[in-house]
Structures are given as structure tokens and as C-alpha cells.
Design an enzyme around this catalytic site. Structure first.
Site, mmCIF file in Angstrom:
data_model
loop_
_atom_site.group_PDB
_atom_site.id
_atom_site.type_symbol
_atom_site.label_atom_id
_atom_site.label_comp_id
_atom_site.label_asym_id
_atom_site.label_seq_id
_atom_site.Cartn_x
_atom_site.Cartn_y
_atom_site.Cartn_z
ATOM 1 N N GLU A 101 0.813 -1.220 0.000
ATOM 2 C CA GLU A 101 0.000 0.000 0.000
ATOM 3 C C GLU A 101 0.843 1.266 0.000
ATOM 4 O OE1 GLU A 101 -0.586 -2.591 1.911
ATOM 5 O OE2 GLU A 101 -2.673 -3.216 1.558
ATOM 6 N N PHE B 95 -11.671 -8.006 13.501
ATOM 7 C CA PHE B 95 -10.550 -8.378 12.649
ATOM 8 C C PHE B 95 -10.229 -7.248 11.669
ATOM 9 C CE2 PHE B 95 -8.947 -10.475 8.722
ATOM 10 C CZ PHE B 95 -7.691 -10.816 9.237
ATOM 11 N N GLN B 96 -8.992 -6.873 11.625
ATOM 12 C CA GLN B 96 -8.494 -5.805 10.750
ATOM 13 C C GLN B 96 -9.187 -4.460 10.993
ATOM 14 O OE1 GLN B 96 -8.295 -7.412 6.699
ATOM 15 N NE2 GLN B 96 -6.213 -8.096 7.172
ATOM 16 N N LYS C 221 -17.675 -1.409 5.669
ATOM 17 C CA LYS C 221 -18.048 -2.514 4.783
ATOM 18 C C LYS C 221 -19.554 -2.535 4.540
ATOM 19 C CE LYS C 221 -17.755 -7.475 4.406
ATOM 20 N NZ LYS C 221 -17.112 -8.704 4.871
ATOM 21 N N MET D 36 23.981 9.977 2.427
ATOM 22 C CA MET D 36 23.792 11.281 3.057
ATOM 23 C C MET D 36 24.081 11.205 4.554
ATOM 24 S SD MET D 36 23.299 14.369 2.651
ATOM 25 C CE MET D 36 22.372 15.011 1.257
HETATM 26 C C1 LIG Z 1 12.146 6.255 5.563
HETATM 27 C C2 LIG Z 1 13.402 6.948 5.924
HETATM 28 N N1 LIG Z 1 14.268 6.409 6.813
HETATM 29 C C3 LIG Z 1 15.432 7.016 7.114
HETATM 30 C C4 LIG Z 1 15.752 8.220 6.540
HETATM 31 C C5 LIG Z 1 17.068 8.928 6.913
HETATM 32 N N2 LIG Z 1 17.940 9.031 5.712
HETATM 33 C C6 LIG Z 1 18.010 10.168 4.983
HETATM 34 S S1 LIG Z 1 18.990 10.018 3.646
HETATM 35 C C7 LIG Z 1 19.386 8.451 4.050
HETATM 36 C C8 LIG Z 1 20.326 7.652 3.200
HETATM 37 C C9 LIG Z 1 19.771 7.367 1.863
HETATM 38 O O1 LIG Z 1 20.585 6.402 1.265
HETATM 39 P P1 LIG Z 1 20.570 6.185 -0.272
HETATM 40 O O2 LIG Z 1 19.197 5.930 -0.761
HETATM 41 O O3 LIG Z 1 21.551 5.119 -0.610
HETATM 42 O O4 LIG Z 1 20.993 7.597 -0.861
HETATM 43 P P2 LIG Z 1 22.426 8.307 -0.909
HETATM 44 O O5 LIG Z 1 22.433 9.341 0.162
HETATM 45 O O6 LIG Z 1 23.455 7.252 -0.706
HETATM 46 O O7 LIG Z 1 22.474 8.923 -2.251
HETATM 47 C C10 LIG Z 1 18.752 8.055 5.236
HETATM 48 C C11 LIG Z 1 18.913 6.734 5.895
HETATM 49 C C12 LIG Z 1 14.814 8.776 5.651
HETATM 50 N N3 LIG Z 1 15.010 9.961 5.064
HETATM 51 N N4 LIG Z 1 13.681 8.118 5.336
#
Ligand SMILES: Cc1ncc(C[n+]2csc(CCOP(=O)(O)OP(=O)(O)O)c2C)c(N)n1
Ligand SMILES: [Mg+2]
Lengths: 572, 172
Positions: A51, A113-114, A163, A479
Site C-alpha cells: 500500500e 478483525f483488521q 463494509k 547522506m
Molecule cells: C524512511 C526513511 N528512513 C530514514 C531516513 C534517513 N535518511 C536520509 S537520507 C538516508 C540515506 C539514503 O541512502 P541512499 O538511498 O543510498 O541515498 P544516498 O544518500 O546514498 O544517495 C537516510 C537513511 C529517511 N530519510 N527516510
């Protein structure tokens, strides 16, 4: 009763009346009746694998087409899986309608349920939500949801239907009547305020036009560009507004903020007047608001009155739709100029040009070094002539794409700005491609983001949605790793991913897509060429990128925009 | 300045729909606005309810705007001091051993507090009135020892625009 039809049929007919021809969803117990009606409906249903994917697809669809995206889920876990995409759409003001089913009205509150308290969960992440327990109220709730989603400040609206309401019958009138006595969004700005704004602009020596996502949502690209040209206003475009004025335009300064370009951030900082149209002084733009643009007076145009004065004191507030207010501003400015040229402000422009000359965005791709993401982005732009809709995930790859793509049109840049949702890009790009079948849609994702929602590749393959997915594989949560490198003594706690696992090419092939890989700089162009040539299936292009590369410029979180780090050497 | 004078009083007219109180309360929590008291009840029009919200001052403008963003909100009005009739009810049970009972009742009389329950060692008073009066009564009863206390939260109604009592400052 002879003329009555089921609630499920009413739901679908109401969606049709709203012009819906495509929905993204997955069925379940409580919503079975609606899926039974969907079987005979002309509305196309894209069966998603999760979803969350369906929600982001609806959002990507809405972003790309400007229409309302629709997602459908069953009760309980179906509805809770929608929380992230709803929150995402809420932060970025994306018009999405979510239809969820609820347990029978007689079971509500009994831990059936659900059963989940869906509208309660949705409350802080939607513009509005309704629980419908009567068949006769389904049509009205659907039409109200669409009206709310797309007017005023757009946003997600959830309609939770029990429902028994879906199974029960009622007459269907086809009326689109809505009853929202408390909802009256402003469209036109107050004319006295518009005049006051023009007064300030004419007096200003160092104005900056600060365009936000509201200009995109309001489809005000033409008006914004015309206004900038008419009064010769240097213009910055936030992460949500990239492309609203062409990046190649003489007046366009690019993106401001944490990873914005030096000129855009500094022009705001030194400005004596910020003309904010549909932006919200987000902390990623302002840094510490206490030190932000200290000499600037502020004109703020927003359709949401609550944005005005929320973060920054405003000298001239204007509540209204960006397109309508820009049209008024152009009209008054034209009268005021009375055939004369706008003030030249040559000193200001000289300064801006010198920043642009001295602090450009740069990167260096060594011939035998690791692949730099900026190089891939540049080559993709070249190969497509920039004629594509680009969707990004969240992280370094997102910032580089925003910096280096060069956006020339609105609605060609789709990303998760406010919530920063990893996992957004794959499904959002599928939604965008489904809504714009004649456009090239390129998803530029990080390896971390990709691994959150890549199951939707199966959806793209089976539904013939030939999106092009680029995975910037730097074997890391890049990042976060960058912050660890800069601010945590290189203690890389839990940010290592792997170049090899998963094998992205095999994974793509296993899901019915074409999988391609480039490991060295000389493989970049051939991989792009091969990838872009695939049009009958989704394609995944993996680029093994430099793990140690960092995004610059950078402004420290909570810092002052006076201190822009141009490279690692600027860290003290 | 007493505590309640720093508060702002707003009336919020909302559609009388299930969950509307939860929506308002959730918004206050989400936006980190402090509610001093919130009351809700029916109005002259059965399709509407009216809430009286007493909030801490500085965020007033944002509070009003955020209230308006709720789709079921019809009208929000802020009452400046003296521009609304404001009332609260308090039930206050005070320790009253028989020796001091008459002294307590006499004091209560000054405040038009009504004894609504009398036990072996306590008396329970009902006080209706402007918030300041309740506060003063509360203060005075402290000397006897308060066994328990409950307040209704404030209700307010804007004065008629031609009100003869309009100019009169809130005594609270
Ligand atoms: C759902 C979620 N969990 C954690 C984060 C924290 N976060 C921000 S950027 C990042 C790293 C992203 O990694 P990647 O997709 O490999 O991108 P890159 O920075 O390596 O280009 C994380 C863990 C987030 N923004 N969203
Ligand atoms: Mg990565």
C-alpha cells in the site's frame, strides 16, 4: 428498492464523475465489495505490491499530471500502510484521495478483525478525512474529498467507508453536490496588499523572488516567469519549485538552502526584499531563522493563511492562489511601470554575477576514478536532451539531481521534499509514468532508498509501465554517512550497504525488468544509451558510484546561511 | 496580574459532527499549543457546536489560523477582555469540622457560593461566575483545607455589539 445500487458501485461511479480513470491499490476483506464493482468499471486499476507503493504512485501521478491521484486500500494493515505516503503528500501539498474500507459499522470499537481507527490515525497526516457509515453518504464524501484535495492548499484526503456501507444499497443521483460550509479558500489577493507589494518591490535595491512549491501546484510557471522578467527579479527556486522558471533563464539563480547553490542562498541572505510566492521558509532553506536574510523585508503570498507569519515576520501578507495573485501583481506592476523599464539594479546584478562566476556548482570525474553521480546525471541529461520527468529518492543522489539536472519545465521534477521519504522514488515514478505514458520518466534513486520499495518493479513490469530507474549504488546510506564523516569523526555507524548484495541487475531481471550495470566511468554512456533504448519494459540501470563523494555546498543544520561550506576543506 | 488574565479566550463554532472535538484537540497537541481549558456543547442550532478554548497568549494568531484550517470549523472569534460574558462553574469541597462550619458558610455567603452537599467533616460549594471570582473563592477556602475541587472550564459568549455593559472591564 429497484433504482438502488450498492455503495461500492456508487463509489466507483462517483470516482468516474470526478474524471478518475486510473487508481492504485490492493484489495482485502473489508473492501472486497468495491473490488467486485471495480471488475466491471472502466477505471484502470494498478495492482500494487504494498500500500505504501500505491500511495506514492498516486502522489507521483498527481505531481506529474496536476490531477488528483487515487489510492485504495483495505481496512487495518492496508490503511496503516498508507500512513507514510499520506504524511508525505501532506507535507508537499499533493492532491491525493485515499479510499480505505473499514469494518462494518456495527463492529467499530470492538477490536474486530483488521479494525484500526483509521481516521484517527489519518488526522495529523491529511488535509481532511471522513468516516462514512451510510451508503447514501458515499457519493457526497467522495466529491467533498476531491474538492478538498485539489482546491485551496492541495493535500491528501482520506475517505474511510465501512463494509456495510459498501455492501448496502442507495439511489445514485449523479449529483456532485458538496456540503462544506466552513471551507472557503481565498483565490484572489487583497488589491491593497498587491499594490503595497509592488511599492516595496519598486523601492527595493536587492530583491529576490523566492518561488516555492505553491507556484507549481497553482500552475503558475508562466506568470512567475513573466513577473520576474517584468520587474527584473533574480529568482530562486526551492526544492519543490525546481523548473517553475527555466534553470537556463538569465534570472534563475537555482536552489537555495542546505545544499543549494552559493548564489541562491547568498542572494537571499543579502537581499533587502524577499518576495515569497508559495514557499514556507522551510528550515532546509532558511537555516537558523534567527540569522536568515537579516536585512530583508518580506512579501509573502500563500493560499494557506497559516503559513504567513508562521516562521518569519511578514511586511506584506497576501493570502491567495499563486497564479491569481501573480496575475494581479503583473497587472499592477505593468500599470506602475507605464511603459518604462523596471529598475536596472545593476549593482545588485553585478554582485550576483560575481557570485555565479566565483562559486559555481562543480564536480570532477576522473577518467579512471570511481563514477561520480553528478557525471551520470549530466550524461543522462545530455542523452535525453533534458526532455524527461525526473523523480528522485532522498539523500545525496536527490541533492545532486536537483543541483545538476537543469530543469526547464514545471512538473518535470518530482521528489519528497517535506517528509524526506526514502522509498518514495520507485513507486512515485511508476505513478508519474502511468499518468504520462508519452513522456520519458527517469527515477534517480539511491541504493538505500531503492531497497525500501523495489518490490513495485513487479507492478511496473506486469502493468506495462516502462519507467527508467537509475540506482546510484554507493554501497551506503550516503547522506547519513556524509554527516558522520563531517560531524561524527568518521564513525560510520550503521551506514554501510553493499555494492554486491542485492545484485541489482539480477534483481531487476527477476522482477521482469531489464537490468544494466556500469562499474567504471567509460561504461556510463553506453549503459545510459542501452537503458534509454528500452521502451517495452521497465529498465533498471545500476551505477556503482563513489562511496566517499560528498554533496556541497552545504550549510550545517541549524546554522546561519552566512556560512556556506563549499567543500570538505571548509569544515573547522 | 492573575494567571487567567494572561490567557486568551476564543469561541470556535464547529459543525456538530462526530469526532470534531478530537480533531480540535489533536490539532492543538500536534502544533504544541497549550490549552488551559476547553469546553464544548450544543448551541441554538443543532447542526453546530460551540467550543470555548482558553489558551496561553503568544501564539494566538497561529492558533486562530490553524483552527480555521480544520474543515469543520465555521467561525473562530477571539474575545478581548470585557468583550464577552465569561463563566465557569466550580465545585469545591472544603474541610469543615463542626467548629468552623459557620465561619466557612459565612465566608461563602460573600461569594454567593451555594452549599450543595454537607457531610460530617466537609461542605461542598457550588460557585458560578466569572473566572476571577472562582479564583478568589478558591484562594480564600485554602485556609480551611480543600478536600477536592473540580472546574467546568470556561464558557464565553461575545457581548451584543450594542451591549450596555460592553465598556465594563472584565473584573477578573
Ligand atoms: C524512511 C526513511 N528512513 C530514514 C531516513 C534517513 N535518511 C536520509 S537520507 C538516508 C540515506 C539514503 O541512502 P541512499 O538511498 O543510498 O541515498 P544516498 O544518500 O546514498 O544517495 C537516510 C537513511 C529517511 N530519510 N527516510
Ligand atoms: Mg546510497
Amino acid at each position: 428498492m429497484p433504482n438502488e445500487i450498492s455503495g461500492a458501485e456508487i463509489l466507483l461511479k462517483s470516482l468516474e464523475l470526478e474524471g478518475v480513470d486510473l487508481v492504485f491499490g490492493i484489495p482485502g476483506g473489508a473492501i472486497l465489495q468495491a473490488y467486485d464493482s471495480l471488475y466491471d468499471s472502466p477505471i484502470r486499476h494498478v495492482l500494487v505490491r504494498h500500500e505504501q507503493g500505491g500511495g506514492h504512485m498516486a502522489s507521483g501521478y498527481a505531481h506529474a499530471t496536476g490531477r488528483v491521484g487515487v489510492t485504495i486500500a483495505t481496512s487495518g494493515p492496508g490503511a496503516t500502510n498508507l500512513v507514510t505516503p499520506l504524511a508525505d503528500a501532506y507535507m508537499d501539498s499533493i492532491p491525493v484521495v485515499a479510499i480505505t474500507a473499514q469494518v462494518p459499522s456495527t463492529s467499530i470499537g470492538l477490536d474486530a478483525f483488521q479494525e484500526t481507527h483509521t481516521w484517527g490515525i489519518a488526522m495529523p497526516v491529511t488535509k481532511h478525512n471522513e468516516l462514512v457509515t451510510e451508503t447514501s453518504e458515499i457519493a457526497g464524501a467522495v466529491h467533498e474529498a476531491f474538492h478538498l484535495a485539489k482546491t485551496g492548499r492541495p493535500g491528501p484526503v482520506l475517505v474511510d467507508i465501512t463494509k456495510d456501507a459498501l455492501v448496502g444499497t442507495a439511489s445514485f443521483t449523479g449529483s456532485k453536490k458538496i456540503d462544506l460550509p466552513g471551507y472557503k479558500p481565498s483565490v484572489k489577493g487583497h488589491s491593497r496588499q498587491v499594490k503595497a507589494a509592488i511599492d516595496l518591490i519598486m523601492e527595493s535595491e536587492r530583491p529576490v523572488l523566492y518561488a516555492g512549491g505553491g507556484t507549481i501546484r497553482a500552475e503558475a510557471s508562466r506568470e512567475l516567469t513573466q513577473f520576474a522578467e517584468l520587474l527584473r527579479l533574480p529568482t530562486v527556486t526551492t526544492l519543490m519549485a525546481r523548473g517553475v522558471i527555466p534553470d537556463s533563464h538569465d534570472l534563475a539563480l537555482g536552489m537555495p538552502g542546505m545544499h543549494g547553490c552559493y548564489t541562491a542562498s547568498t542572494a537571499m541572505q543579502k537581499s533587502d526584499l524577499l518576495i515569497n510566492i508559495g514557499a514556507r521558509f522551510d528550515d532546509r532553506v532558511t537555516g537558523n531563522p534567527e540569522f536568515f536574510a537579516p536585512h530583508a523585508r518580506v512579501i509573502h503570498v500563500d493560499v494557506d493563511p497559516a503559513e504567513i507569519g508562521k516562521i518569519r515576520f511578514v511586511d506584506v501578507p497576501i493570502v491567495g492562489d499563486a497564479k491569481a495573485v501573480l496575475t494581479q501583481l503583473i497587472e499592477i506592476a505593468t500599470k506602475r511601470l507605464d511603459g518604462h523599464e523596471a529598475p536596472a539594479r545593476s549593482a545588485w546584478f553585478d554582485t550576483i554575477r560575481s557570485w555565479q562566476r566565483d562559486f559555481p556548482l562543480t564536480f570532477n570525474q576522473e577518467e579512471d576514478g570511481p563514477i561520480q553521480q553528478q557525471y551520470v546525471i549530466e550524461q543522462l541529461h545530455k542523452a535525453t536532451g533534458g526532455d524527461a520527468i525526473v523523480v528522485a529518492g532522498v539523500g545525496q543522489h536527490q541533492m545532486w539531481t536537483s543541483q545538476f539536472w537543469g530543469f526547464e519545465r514545471p512538473n518535470t521534477w518530482i521528489n519528497s521534499g517535506g517528509l524526506g521519504t526514502m522509498g518514495y522514488a520507485v513507486p512515485a515514478s511508476i505513478g508519474a509514468q502511468a499518468g504520462m505514458p508519452n513522456e520519458t520518466v527517469i527515477c534517480i534513486d539511491g541504493d538505500g532508498c531503492f531497497q525500501m520499495t523495489f518490490q513495485e518493479l513487479i507492478t511496473a513490469a506486469t502493468e506495462n509501465i516502462p519507467v527508467k530507474i537509475v540506482v546510484m549504488n554507493n554501497a551506503s546510506l550516503g547522506m547519513v554517512r556524509q554527516w558522520q564523516k563531517l560531524f561524527f569523526n568518521e564513525r560510520f555507524s550503521a551506514t554501510d550497504l553493499s555494492y554486491e548484495n542485492p545484485d541489482i541487475v539480477m534483481l531487476a531481471e527477476a522482477m521482469g525488468c531489464v537490468g544494466l550495470r556500469a562499474e567504471t566511468p567509460d561504461e556510463v554512456i553506453p549503459t545510459i544509451e542501452k537503458g534509454l533504448a528500452v521502451t517495452d519494459r521497465p529498465v533498471v540501470m545500476e551505477f556503482r558510484c563513489d562511496r566517499d563523494a560528498m554533496v556541497f555546498p552545504m550549510i550545517k543544520a541549524g546554522g546561519s546561511n552566512d556560512f556556506i561550506l563549499m567543500g570538505p576543506e571548509d569544515i573547522t | 496580574m492573575s494567571e487567567h488574565q494572561m490567557h486568551h479566550v476564543i469561541s470556535v463554532t464547529v459543525e456538530n459532527k462526530p469526532g470534531v472535538l478530537a480533531r480540535v484537540a489533536s490539532m492543538f497537541a500536534r502544533r504544541d499549543f497549550n490549552i488551559h481549558s476547553l469546553t464544548v456543547g450544543p448551541t441554538e442550532d443543532p447542526s453546530r457546536s460551540r467550543m470555548t478554548v482558553v489558551v496561553d497568549g503568544p501564539e494566538m494568531e497561529q492558533i486562530v489560523k490553524q483552527l480555521y484550517k480544520l474543515v469543520h470549523t465555521l467561525k473562530v472569534s477571539e474575545h478581548k477582555p470585557g468583550e464577552a460574558v465569561e463563566r465557569e462553574i466550580m465545585l469545591l469541597r472544603v474541610n469543615a469540622d463542626p467548629k468552623r462550619r459557620s465561619e466557612i458558610l459565612e465566608a461563602a455567603n460573600v461569594f454567593e457560593a451555594k452549599a450543595v452537599d454537607v457531610g460530617a467533616t466537609t461542605v461542598t460549594f457550588e460557585v458560578v461566575g466569572e473566572p476571577g471570582r472562582l479564583a478568589d473563592f478558591h484562594e480564600m477556602m485554602k485556609t480551611y483545607g480543600i478536600a477536592s475541587l473540580v472546574k467546568s472550564g470556561r464558557i464565553a459568549l461575545a457581548k451584543d455589539s450594542k451591549s450596555m455593559t460592553k465598556k465594563q472591564k472584565r473584573t477578573a
